[in-house]
Design an enzyme around this catalytic site. Sequence first.
Site, mmCIF file in Angstrom:
data_model
loop_
_atom_site.group_PDB
_atom_site.id
_atom_site.type_symbol
_atom_site.label_atom_id
_atom_site.label_comp_id
_atom_site.label_asym_id
_atom_site.label_seq_id
_atom_site.Cartn_x
_atom_site.Cartn_y
_atom_site.Cartn_z
ATOM 1 N N SER A 123 -42.057 -26.578 46.322
ATOM 2 C CA SER A 123 -42.577 -25.215 46.342
ATOM 3 C C SER A 123 -41.528 -24.162 45.973
ATOM 4 O O SER A 123 -41.863 -23.037 45.657
ATOM 5 C CB SER A 123 -43.176 -24.903 47.720
ATOM 6 O OG SER A 123 -42.161 -24.810 48.679
ATOM 7 N N LYS A 160 -39.245 -20.950 52.217
ATOM 8 C CA LYS A 160 -40.009 -19.991 51.409
ATOM 9 C C LYS A 160 -39.238 -18.691 51.272
ATOM 10 O O LYS A 160 -38.269 -18.449 51.993
ATOM 11 C CB LYS A 160 -41.363 -19.684 52.085
ATOM 12 C CG LYS A 160 -42.341 -20.851 52.131
ATOM 13 C CD LYS A 160 -42.983 -21.112 50.770
ATOM 14 C CE LYS A 160 -43.995 -22.249 50.865
ATOM 15 N NZ LYS A 160 -43.338 -23.539 51.242
#
Lengths: 204, 204
Positions: A123, A160
Site C-alpha cells: 500500500s 500509511k
Amino acid sequence: MAYTSPGETRKKIYDFVRDRILGGMPPTTREVQRAFGFRAVQSARQHLEKLVVDGKLAKTGGRSRSYRLPEFGKASPPQLIAMLGRVQAGELTEAMEDPPEYIMVQTRFDGDELFALAVEGESMLHAGILPGDIVIVRRQPTANTGDIVVALVGDEATVKRYRERDGRVELHPENEAFSPIIPREDGAPFSLLGKVIEVRRTVE
Amino acid sequence: MAYTSPGETRKKIYDFVRDRILGGMPPTTREVQRAFGFRAVQSARQHLEKLVVDGKLAKTGGRSRSYRLPEFGKASPPQLIAMLGRVQAGELTEAMEDPPEYIMVQTRFDGDELFALAVEGESMLHAGILPGDIVIVRRQPTANTGDIVVALVGDEATVKRYRERDGRVELHPENEAFSPIIPREDGAPFSLLGKVIEVRRTVE
DNA sequence: TGACATAGCAGACAAATGTCTGTTTTATGG
DNA sequence: CCATAAAACAGACATTTGTCTGCTATGTCA
C-alpha cells in the site's frame, strides 16, 4: 625505519587506525608501532597524538584502545531496538522468534522509544516502501499531516500517510490500488502507534 | 561481594558487557570486576569465560578488550562504514565534508569491504530507491543479472540494475523516463564498484 | 544433612600498554 | 648552506591487563 617526507607516514597511520576502528578493534600504540616497523614506541605515539591535535582522531581516555573517530564522539550512541511482530489482541508483541531480533540504529532523538516493524503489503509502494522493508518507528500518540505513521486499525498494524482534514483523521495509502482509511467512519478501533523515522531494506 | 543465586550475576554481567560492546568500548576484565565490586579479578574472569563457553560471548584473542558478541544468525557485528561522496577523476573519494561521515551497519558478510553512498536522481524510483536514500554497497568486481549495482560510468557513480545479455553488460534504470546504459557501445569508461546490499532512508 | 556445583576471594606473575625524557636523523625552505 | 621543523630512535617507568594456582563461602538438591 626510513625517514619519509612530512605528513606521508601520518596519512598512512591515520588510514590504518581508521580501518582498525571501523573494523571494531582500535589498535594500541604498540600495535601501530609494529604495523609500521617503528623501532620506538614514541614514533607511533607522536603521530597518533598529532592526529588527535589535528582533530583527525579522538581519544576517550588514557586507557587501552581508546582512539576513536572524532565525529563518533558527538554522534548519538548506537541503540538496539526490538523487532516487533504480529498483532495480538490489539497489542503489538515481540516477534515469535526465540532469539529476539534487534536492530541497531543511531538516532538524534535520544531517549525516544523506538521499535521496528516489517512492512506487509504494497500500500505504500509509491512512497518507496516495499513489502519486507523494515520501518523504524518513534512511538508517539499524535502526528502531523504528511507524516508516515504506523497505526493499529482493528487487529492490524498498517503503515500509511497521516492526514487531518476537516478535523478528521485519514490514513492514506500511496498506491492507487488501495483506498484511504477513515477510522471513525469505518468504525474499526483505531490507535496511532507512532511515526516512521527510517526505512530500511535488505537487498537479496 | 554478597553471594547471589546461580546465574543471577552472570546475567547482569552479560548485560553490562553487551551494552559496553554496543557502545563501542568492550570492557577489560578488571573493568568488569570494578563495575560489580568484586574483590578478585578471577570472579569477573570466571563469569566472562563461562559466558564464552555458553556461547553468549565470544573472545577474539588474548588481548585487551577482546570480548565480542557472537555471530547470531544474520545480524551480528556492528561495523562503521564510510559515506563516500562525489566522483573525482574516475575514483570515488570520501565526501568533501571535512569530518567524514560514518554509518553503522550490521551485516552477515563479515570481512567484506563496504561503503555507503547517497543516491542522486530518480532512475531507480520503481525499485523503491529514492533520491537522498543511502545505499550500502559491498565492493565486488562482478555481479549477476538482477543485482542492483553501483557502477562508475564516466565520472559518475550510478545505481542501476545489472543485466548481462548476449555477453554484453547492460545497466537498467527502473523508471521509464530513463534509458538503459550499455557501456561498451556508449564508449564511456565503465567499472563496477559493487553490489547494493541495503537501502536506507531517513524520513523527515 | 551432606555432596556438589557455583560464587567469590587472595595473591601473584608476565606481558601489554600508556607515557615520559632526551637524542639523532632527515626533509624543506630561505 | 644553514636554520628549523618534522621524523625517527633509545631507553625507561608505572599501570593496566590477561592469566594462573589455590582457597573459602554459599546455594541447590537429593
